[in-house]
Motif scaffolding. Structure first.
Motif, PDB file in Angstrom:
ATOM      1  N   ASP A 100      39.028  43.045  32.937  1.00 12.38           N
ATOM      2  CA  ASP A 100      38.787  42.167  34.088  1.00 12.38           C
ATOM      3  C   ASP A 100      39.753  40.994  34.100  1.00 12.38           C
ATOM      4  O   ASP A 100      40.314  40.646  35.148  1.00 12.38           O
ATOM      5  N   ARG A 101      39.968  40.373  32.943  1.00 13.97           N
ATOM      6  CA  ARG A 101      40.874  39.225  32.842  1.00 13.97           C
ATOM      7  C   ARG A 101      42.304  39.624  33.201  1.00 13.97           C
ATOM      8  O   ARG A 101      42.977  38.942  33.970  1.00 13.97           O
ATOM      9  N   TRP A 102      42.751  40.754  32.660  1.00  9.35           N
ATOM     10  CA  TRP A 102      44.121  41.196  32.919  1.00  9.35           C
ATOM     11  C   TRP A 102      44.300  41.649  34.360  1.00  9.35           C
ATOM     12  O   TRP A 102      45.342  41.425  34.965  1.00  9.35           O
ATOM     13  N   ASN A 103      43.278  42.299  34.909  1.00 10.13           N
ATOM     14  CA  ASN A 103      43.379  42.749  36.305  1.00 10.13           C
ATOM     15  C   ASN A 103      43.497  41.581  37.273  1.00 10.13           C
ATOM     16  O   ASN A 103      44.127  41.709  38.318  1.00 10.13           O
ATOM     17  N   GLU A 104      42.876  40.460  36.937  1.00  7.96           N
ATOM     18  CA  GLU A 104      43.010  39.267  37.794  1.00  7.96           C
ATOM     19  C   GLU A 104      44.466  38.850  37.891  1.00  7.96           C
ATOM     20  O   GLU A 104      44.940  38.473  38.961  1.00  7.96           O
ATOM     21  N   GLU A 105      45.162  38.898  36.785  1.00  6.09           N
ATOM     22  CA  GLU A 105      46.586  38.540  36.771  1.00  6.09           C
ATOM     23  C   GLU A 105      47.423  39.577  37.517  1.00  6.09           C
ATOM     24  O   GLU A 105      48.388  39.227  38.197  1.00  6.09           O
ATOM     25  N   LEU A 106      47.059  40.835  37.405  1.00  5.21           N
ATOM     26  CA  LEU A 106      47.871  41.914  37.969  1.00  5.21           C
ATOM     27  C   LEU A 106      47.670  42.115  39.463  1.00  5.21           C
ATOM     28  O   LEU A 106      48.586  42.514  40.167  1.00  5.21           O
ATOM     29  N   GLY A 107      46.486  41.908  39.917  1.00  6.93           N
ATOM     30  CA  GLY A 107      46.186  42.230  41.310  1.00  6.93           C
ATOM     31  C   GLY A 107      45.948  43.715  41.473  1.00  6.93           C
ATOM     32  O   GLY A 107      46.055  44.494  40.527  1.00  6.93           O
ATOM     33  N   PRO A 108      45.608  44.118  42.691  1.00 10.91           N
ATOM     34  CA  PRO A 108      45.261  45.525  42.921  1.00 10.91           C
ATOM     35  C   PRO A 108      46.460  46.461  42.761  1.00 10.91           C
ATOM     36  O   PRO A 108      47.605  46.078  43.010  1.00 10.91           O
ATOM     37  N   LEU A 109      46.147  47.653  42.344  1.00 14.47           N
ATOM     38  CA  LEU A 109      47.150  48.709  42.228  1.00 14.47           C
ATOM     39  C   LEU A 109      47.343  49.318  43.609  1.00 14.47           C
ATOM     40  O   LEU A 109      46.383  49.772  44.232  1.00 14.47           O
ATOM     41  N   GLU A 110      48.570  49.325  44.091  1.00 12.57           N
ATOM     42  CA  GLU A 110      48.835  49.768  45.461  1.00 12.57           C
ATOM     43  C   GLU A 110      49.344  51.191  45.541  1.00 12.57           C
ATOM     44  O   GLU A 110      49.435  51.753  46.632  1.00 12.57           O
ATOM     45  N   ARG A 157      36.552  53.592  27.909  1.00 18.23           N
ATOM     46  CA  ARG A 157      36.940  52.246  28.287  1.00 18.23           C
ATOM     47  C   ARG A 157      38.272  51.859  27.668  1.00 18.23           C
ATOM     48  O   ARG A 157      39.070  51.144  28.265  1.00 18.23           O
ATOM     49  N   LEU A 158      38.542  52.356  26.453  1.00 13.31           N
ATOM     50  CA  LEU A 158      39.814  52.063  25.809  1.00 13.31           C
ATOM     51  C   LEU A 158      40.967  52.650  26.619  1.00 13.31           C
ATOM     52  O   LEU A 158      42.014  52.010  26.758  1.00 13.31           O
ATOM     53  N   SER A 159      40.788  53.831  27.169  1.00  6.97           N
ATOM     54  CA  SER A 159      41.869  54.407  27.994  1.00  6.97           C
ATOM     55  C   SER A 159      42.108  53.544  29.233  1.00  6.97           C
ATOM     56  O   SER A 159      43.254  53.340  29.641  1.00  6.97           O
ATOM     57  N   ASP A 160      41.027  53.009  29.812  1.00  3.19           N
ATOM     58  CA  ASP A 160      41.187  52.091  30.947  1.00  3.19           C
ATOM     59  C   ASP A 160      41.947  50.839  30.528  1.00  3.19           C
ATOM     60  O   ASP A 160      42.842  50.368  31.229  1.00  3.19           O
ATOM     61  N   LEU A 161      41.573  50.293  29.375  1.00  5.07           N
ATOM     62  CA  LEU A 161      42.234  49.098  28.868  1.00  5.07           C
ATOM     63  C   LEU A 161      43.723  49.349  28.655  1.00  5.07           C
ATOM     64  O   LEU A 161      44.565  48.509  28.994  1.00  5.07           O
ATOM     65  N   LEU A 162      44.063  50.496  28.099  1.00  3.32           N
ATOM     66  CA  LEU A 162      45.464  50.813  27.824  1.00  3.32           C
ATOM     67  C   LEU A 162      46.271  50.972  29.104  1.00  3.32           C
ATOM     68  O   LEU A 162      47.454  50.608  29.153  1.00  3.32           O
ATOM     69  N   PHE A 163      45.656  51.491  30.161  1.00  2.59           N
ATOM     70  CA  PHE A 163      46.336  51.575  31.450  1.00  2.59           C
ATOM     71  C   PHE A 163      46.663  50.172  31.964  1.00  2.59           C
ATOM     72  O   PHE A 163      47.794  49.889  32.371  1.00  2.59           O
ATOM     73  N   VAL A 164      45.672  49.298  31.914  1.00  2.08           N
ATOM     74  CA  VAL A 164      45.882  47.928  32.380  1.00  2.08           C
ATOM     75  C   VAL A 164      46.876  47.215  31.459  1.00  2.08           C
ATOM     76  O   VAL A 164      47.719  46.445  31.926  1.00  2.08           O
ATOM     77  N   ALA A 165      46.807  47.482  30.159  1.00  4.26           N
ATOM     78  CA  ALA A 165      47.759  46.882  29.217  1.00  4.26           C
ATOM     79  C   ALA A 165      49.188  47.295  29.550  1.00  4.26           C
ATOM     80  O   ALA A 165      50.107  46.466  29.498  1.00  4.26           O
ATOM     81  N   ALA A 166      49.398  48.548  29.908  1.00  6.96           N
ATOM     82  CA  ALA A 166      50.743  49.009  30.277  1.00  6.96           C
ATOM     83  C   ALA A 166      51.259  48.225  31.480  1.00  6.96           C
ATOM     84  O   ALA A 166      52.417  47.779  31.509  1.00  6.96           O
ATOM     85  N   ARG A 167      50.413  48.027  32.461  1.00 10.82           N
ATOM     86  CA  ARG A 167      50.804  47.246  33.640  1.00 10.82           C
ATOM     87  C   ARG A 167      51.092  45.794  33.270  1.00 10.82           C
ATOM     88  O   ARG A 167      52.038  45.190  33.766  1.00 10.82           O
ATOM     89  N   LEU A 168      50.274  45.231  32.402  1.00 12.75           N
ATOM     90  CA  LEU A 168      50.445  43.833  32.007  1.00 12.75           C
ATOM     91  C   LEU A 168      51.729  43.645  31.201  1.00 12.75           C
ATOM     92  O   LEU A 168      52.444  42.657  31.383  1.00 12.75           O
ATOM     93  N   ILE A 169      52.030  44.587  30.319  1.00 11.55           N
ATOM     94  CA  ILE A 169      53.280  44.521  29.559  1.00 11.55           C
ATOM     95  C   ILE A 169      54.461  44.508  30.531  1.00 11.55           C
ATOM     96  O   ILE A 169      55.381  43.690  30.392  1.00 11.55           O
ATOM     97  N   ALA A 170      54.442  45.387  31.502  1.00 14.82           N
ATOM     98  CA  ALA A 170      55.536  45.430  32.479  1.00 14.82           C
ATOM     99  C   ALA A 170      55.661  44.089  33.192  1.00 14.82           C
ATOM    100  O   ALA A 170      56.764  43.543  33.322  1.00 14.82           O
ATOM    101  N   ARG A 171      54.559  43.562  33.624  1.00 15.10           N
ATOM    102  CA  ARG A 171      54.590  42.283  34.345  1.00 15.10           C
ATOM    103  C   ARG A 171      55.148  41.168  33.471  1.00 15.10           C
ATOM    104  O   ARG A 171      55.998  40.394  33.892  1.00 15.10           O
ATOM    105  N   ARG A 172      54.648  41.087  32.252  1.00 13.50           N
ATOM    106  CA  ARG A 172      55.075  39.993  31.374  1.00 13.50           C
ATOM    107  C   ARG A 172      56.492  40.178  30.851  1.00 13.50           C
ATOM    108  O   ARG A 172      57.134  39.219  30.449  1.00 13.50           O
TER     109      ARG A 172
END
Length: 186
Positions: A100-110, A157-172
């Protein structure tokens, strides 16, 4: 804590069987051993991802993902010793809070994204896909020998977290996500 292994090889598995924590011997291709193996593979790849997370802005990812290696080891223990329960719902809540915290930073997946852009992003996606594979193996085991506890939910849930982590790594890292492009229609 004392030593757990005094000898690495035992020769007891040379004929294609292995022992479980409850004393049973099962074939090395038993669904329980397949699940343990997939969880172990995921844990190894997660270690590789963590080894690369040393750049600016990635410390939070380490803080969230490093405990997951320990929890995956706990899950492996639950799989090896069917009456042992180590994971609890608190761990699932910890993963959900990070998502949830990371998704706030990322915004919706388009759009759908491809696993790439940098070695770290790709490795996070490798971990995500291995988590899905481990989940499938755990579910196959669950169909034969029902699993107690929250292991299935945790790995999901870990697989969901890893998907969001991949997006967050790209962003950062300042790397644009690689958006999927559908094949041209004739």
């Amino acid at each position: 804590m004392g030593f757990r292994l005094s000898k690495i090889y035992t020769r007891t598995g040379d004929q294609g069987e292995t022992g479980l924590g409850d004393g049973r011997r099962v074939p090395k291709d038993h669904p329980r051993i397949e699940a343990i193996g997939e969880v172990d593979t995921l844990n190894s790849h997660l270690g590789l991802l963590l080894a690369g997370l040393d750049g600016e802005g990635l410390t939070e990812l380490i803080e969230v993902l490093a405990p997951c290696q320990h929890r995956l080891f706990d899950l492996g223990g639950e799989l090896a010793m069917p009456t042992y329960q180590a994971l609890d719902k608190i761990e699932i809540g910890r993963l959900e809070a990070a998502i949830d915290r990371w998704n706030e930073e990322l915004g919706p997946l388009e759009n759908f994204i491809l696993p790439g852009g940098s070695a770290l992003v790709a490795q996070a996606h490798v971990c995500r896909s291995l988590a899905r594979s481990a989940e499938r193996r755990c579910q196959q085991l669950n169909a034969v020998e029902p699993l107690a506890g929250v292991g299935l939910a945790y790995i999901n849930r870990l697989s969901d977290l890893l998907f969001v982590a991949a997006r967050l790594i790209a962003r950062r890292q300042g790397i644009g996500e690689i958006l999927w492009q559908a094949a041209a229609k004739p």
